[in-house]
Design a protein around this motif. Structure first.
Motif, PDB file in Angstrom:
ATOM      1  N   ARG A   7       0.830  -1.198   0.000  1.00  0.00           N
ATOM      2  CA  ARG A   7       0.000   0.000   0.000  1.00  0.00           C
ATOM      3  C   ARG A   7       0.878   1.268   0.000  1.00  0.00           C
ATOM      4  NH1 ARG A   7      -3.687  -1.460   4.003  1.00  0.00           N
ATOM      5  NH2 ARG A   7      -2.466  -0.355   5.538  1.00  0.00           N
ATOM      6  N   ASP A   8       1.965   1.197   0.768  1.00  0.00           N
ATOM      7  CA  ASP A   8       2.857   2.362   0.833  1.00  0.00           C
ATOM      8  C   ASP A   8       3.507   2.623  -0.526  1.00  0.00           C
ATOM      9  OD1 ASP A   8       2.209   2.727   3.393  1.00  0.00           O
ATOM     10  OD2 ASP A   8       4.033   1.846   4.249  1.00  0.00           O
ATOM     11  N   THR A   9       3.915   1.497  -1.166  1.00  0.00           N
ATOM     12  CA  THR A   9       4.532   1.633  -2.480  1.00  0.00           C
ATOM     13  C   THR A   9       3.541   2.275  -3.440  1.00  0.00           C
ATOM     14  OG1 THR A   9       5.659  -0.421  -2.016  1.00  0.00           O
ATOM     15  CG2 THR A   9       5.783   0.380  -4.272  1.00  0.00           C
ATOM     16  N   TYR A  10       2.303   1.788  -3.374  1.00  0.00           N
ATOM     17  CA  TYR A  10       1.272   2.325  -4.254  1.00  0.00           C
ATOM     18  C   TYR A  10       1.092   3.825  -3.999  1.00  0.00           C
ATOM     19  CZ  TYR A  10      -3.179   3.371  -6.312  1.00  0.00           C
ATOM     20  OH  TYR A  10      -4.159   3.953  -7.056  1.00  0.00           O
ATOM     21  N   ARG A  11       1.026   4.156  -2.704  1.00  0.00           N
ATOM     22  CA  ARG A  11       0.873   5.580  -2.355  1.00  0.00           C
ATOM     23  C   ARG A  11       2.024   6.405  -2.896  1.00  0.00           C
ATOM     24  NH1 ARG A  11      -1.220   4.834   3.339  1.00  0.00           N
ATOM     25  NH2 ARG A  11      -3.457   4.672   2.971  1.00  0.00           N
ATOM     26  N   PHE A  12       3.217   5.798  -2.800  1.00  0.00           N
ATOM     27  CA  PHE A  12       4.397   6.514  -3.284  1.00  0.00           C
ATOM     28  C   PHE A  12       4.255   6.826  -4.778  1.00  0.00           C
ATOM     29  CE2 PHE A  12       8.457   6.352  -5.488  1.00  0.00           C
ATOM     30  CZ  PHE A  12       9.070   7.445  -4.913  1.00  0.00           C
ATOM     31  N   TYR A  13       3.847   5.778  -5.541  1.00  0.00           N
ATOM     32  CA  TYR A  13       3.719   5.992  -6.984  1.00  0.00           C
ATOM     33  C   TYR A  13       2.603   6.963  -7.311  1.00  0.00           C
ATOM     34  CZ  TYR A  13       7.173   2.492  -8.028  1.00  0.00           C
ATOM     35  OH  TYR A  13       8.349   1.815  -8.137  1.00  0.00           O
ATOM     36  N   GLU A  14       1.520   6.820  -6.565  1.00  0.00           N
ATOM     37  CA  GLU A  14       0.376   7.697  -6.808  1.00  0.00           C
ATOM     38  C   GLU A  14       0.809   9.150  -6.600  1.00  0.00           C
ATOM     39  OE1 GLU A  14      -2.682   7.741  -3.854  1.00  0.00           O
ATOM     40  OE2 GLU A  14      -4.227   7.525  -5.383  1.00  0.00           O
ATOM     41  N   HIS A  15       1.600   9.332  -5.524  1.00  0.00           N
ATOM     42  CA  HIS A  15       2.089  10.664  -5.204  1.00  0.00           C
ATOM     43  C   HIS A  15       3.017  11.164  -6.315  1.00  0.00           C
ATOM     44  CE1 HIS A  15       3.373  13.996  -2.744  1.00  0.00           C
ATOM     45  NE2 HIS A  15       4.630  13.689  -3.026  1.00  0.00           N
ATOM     46  N   MET A  17       3.183  10.184  -9.408  1.00  0.00           N
ATOM     47  CA  MET A  17       2.473  10.402 -10.656  1.00  0.00           C
ATOM     48  C   MET A  17       1.710  11.716 -10.615  1.00  0.00           C
ATOM     49  SD  MET A  17       1.396   6.660 -12.035  1.00  0.00           S
ATOM     50  CE  MET A  17      -0.244   6.882 -11.448  1.00  0.00           C
ATOM     51  N   GLY A  18       1.089  11.967  -9.457  1.00  0.00           N
ATOM     52  CA  GLY A  18       0.364  13.214  -9.287  1.00  0.00           C
ATOM     53  C   GLY A  18       1.295  14.395  -9.459  1.00  0.00           C
ATOM     54  N   GLN A  19       2.468  14.231  -8.888  1.00  0.00           N
ATOM     55  CA  GLN A  19       3.491  15.283  -8.969  1.00  0.00           C
ATOM     56  C   GLN A  19       3.853  15.570 -10.424  1.00  0.00           C
ATOM     57  OE1 GLN A  19       4.210  17.008  -6.395  1.00  0.00           O
ATOM     58  NE2 GLN A  19       6.160  16.351  -5.547  1.00  0.00           N
ATOM     59  N   GLU A  20       4.043  14.474 -11.174  1.00  0.00           N
ATOM     60  CA  GLU A  20       4.460  14.622 -12.562  1.00  0.00           C
ATOM     61  C   GLU A  20       3.383  15.301 -13.395  1.00  0.00           C
ATOM     62  OE1 GLU A  20       5.510  11.556 -15.961  1.00  0.00           O
ATOM     63  OE2 GLU A  20       6.675  11.182 -14.137  1.00  0.00           O
ATOM     64  N   ALA A  21       2.142  14.850 -13.185  1.00  0.00           N
ATOM     65  CA  ALA A  21       1.019  15.426 -13.921  1.00  0.00           C
ATOM     66  C   ALA A  21       0.880  16.901 -13.564  1.00  0.00           C
ATOM     67  CB  ALA A  21      -0.265  14.677 -13.581  1.00  0.00           C
ATOM     68  N   ARG A  22       1.109  17.193 -12.267  1.00  0.00           N
ATOM     69  CA  ARG A  22       0.991  18.581 -11.819  1.00  0.00           C
ATOM     70  C   ARG A  22       2.060  19.469 -12.476  1.00  0.00           C
ATOM     71  NH1 ARG A  22      -0.695  17.101  -6.991  1.00  0.00           N
ATOM     72  NH2 ARG A  22       1.405  16.896  -6.172  1.00  0.00           N
ATOM     73  N   SER A  23       3.298  18.987 -12.496  1.00  0.00           N
ATOM     74  CA  SER A  23       4.346  19.855 -13.062  1.00  0.00           C
ATOM     75  C   SER A  23       4.175  19.996 -14.566  1.00  0.00           C
ATOM     76  CB  SER A  23       5.741  19.346 -12.702  1.00  0.00           C
ATOM     77  OG  SER A  23       5.930  18.071 -13.222  1.00  0.00           O
ATOM     78  N   ARG A  24       3.562  18.976 -15.184  1.00  0.00           N
ATOM     79  CA  ARG A  24       3.266  19.082 -16.609  1.00  0.00           C
ATOM     80  C   ARG A  24       2.210  20.147 -16.862  1.00  0.00           C
ATOM     81  NH1 ARG A  24       4.679  15.208 -20.657  1.00  0.00           N
ATOM     82  NH2 ARG A  24       3.381  15.560 -22.478  1.00  0.00           N
TER      83      ARG A  24
END
Ligand code: C2E
Ligand code: MG
Ligand code: MG
Ligand code: MG
Length: 283
Positions: A7-15, A17-24
């Motif tokens: 779950r933590d790993t998933y959260r990490f990726y979700e975070h 990915m969100g970061q990447e989409a945001r900076s884009r």
């Protein structure tokens, strides 16, 4: 334990990915305003005849000076601008600036401008080019549009129609990054190109690497057979240059022949011309 780790790993990726989409999204927004905020400029890289060393043209290359991030590479921001559609007004600025600049040059050398797929397929692209030619006073045969294969695969019919309209204006068309695309040979046959630009990755160590040499010689043969001049991109060493000259490649471009620089660094502008004359007569 394993479950919570997952779950933590998933959260990490979700975070992440969100970061990447945001900076884009931030970059997309910034790109929409970059033209009016005057954050773009063009640098120019000479294209030289290999037998005489004469400059026959310049490629205009886009530079984005971001207020906080500094220089952002076109290989980073062009794909983002393509996806958001911002490349259309940005590309228009590039064409206007490049044509206006080249129209003021003392010599009749070519100005090569990169055009992306989104731009080529945008409504009225040939009309936009026509208008820019009239406004700048640049003669159409001095403008060369560089197109990569990705621009063609989107919609072959539409791309062909646009290229034909551009050619009817007298504008020339070069196939950029030849050999890296997905069906280079059929594209070469299907579209009315005036020049082949061999991608720099094939020029790297062409003088020492048997495989690279074979490929480049084959492309030069294709150019000769089709009656199309071939330009070698990314020429970095004297060894690469002498190989290309020996194999009768007509044109070269690359750091060894000249780095991209502001146009003032070259002798095309009247000011630069008189500056060089003054230096010569002082010497
Ligand atoms: P390109 O059109 O294939 O341009 C050649 C790239 O190779 C340029 O990178 C140039 O600076 C670089 N280069 C030149 N000589 C050498 C060399 O000897 N060695 C190496 N390693 N590289 C060399 P740049 O300026 O970063 O541009 C990258 C790409 O971004 C261009 O590839 C082009 O596809 C795109 N681009 C640049 N300006 C524009 C523009 O105004 N509009 C559009 N749509 N795309 C642009
Ligand atoms: Mg190019
Ligand atoms: Mg290229
Ligand atoms: Mg390229």
């Amino acid at each position: 334990r394993a479950k919570s780790e997952g779950r933590d790993t998933y959260r990490f990726y979700e975070h992440a990915m969100g970061q990447e989409a945001r900076s884009r999204r931030i970059m997309e927004h910034e790109l929409r305003h970059a033209v009016s905020r005057r954050e773009f400029r063009l640098v120019y890289q000479p294209q030289k005849k290999l037998d005489t060393g004469e400059v026959i043209g310049y490629e205009a290359l886009l530079r984005w000076q971001h207020p906080e991030r500094g220089n952002v590479s076109p290989s980073v921001f062009v794909p983002v601008a393509e996806e958001s559609g911002a490349i259309v007004p940005i590309g228009e600025w590039v064409l206007e600036t490049a044509c206006r600049t080249a129209a003021g040059w003392a010599s009749n050398v070519t100005i090569a401008v990169n055009v992306s797929a989104v731009q080529l397929h945008s409504a009225n692209f040939p009309q936009t080019v026509h208008r820019i030619l009239l406004q700048s006073g640049l003669s159409p045969h001095r403008l060369e549009i560089e197109i990569t294969e990705t621009a063609l695969v989107r919609d072959m019919h539409r791309a062909l129609a646009s290229l034909r309209q551009l050619k009817a204006l007298g504008v020339r068309v070069a196939m950029d990054d030849f050999g890296t695309g997905y069906s280079s040979l059929s594209n070469l046959r299907a579209f009315p190109f005036d020049k082949i630009k061999i991608d720099g990755s094939f020029i790297r160590q062409v003088d020492t690497n048997e495989q690279a040499a074979t490929i480049v010689k084959a492309v030069l043969g294709i150019g000769r057979g089709l009656g199309l001049p071939v330009l070698a991109e990314g020429v970095e060493t004297s060894g690469e240059l002498s190989f290309l000259s020996k194999e009768l490649c007509q044109i070269g471009q690359g750091y060894y022949l000249g780095r991209p620089a502001p146009i003032e660094d070259f002798s095309e502008t009247p000011e630069a011309g008189s500056r060089q004359e003054a230096a010569a007569s002082a010497a």
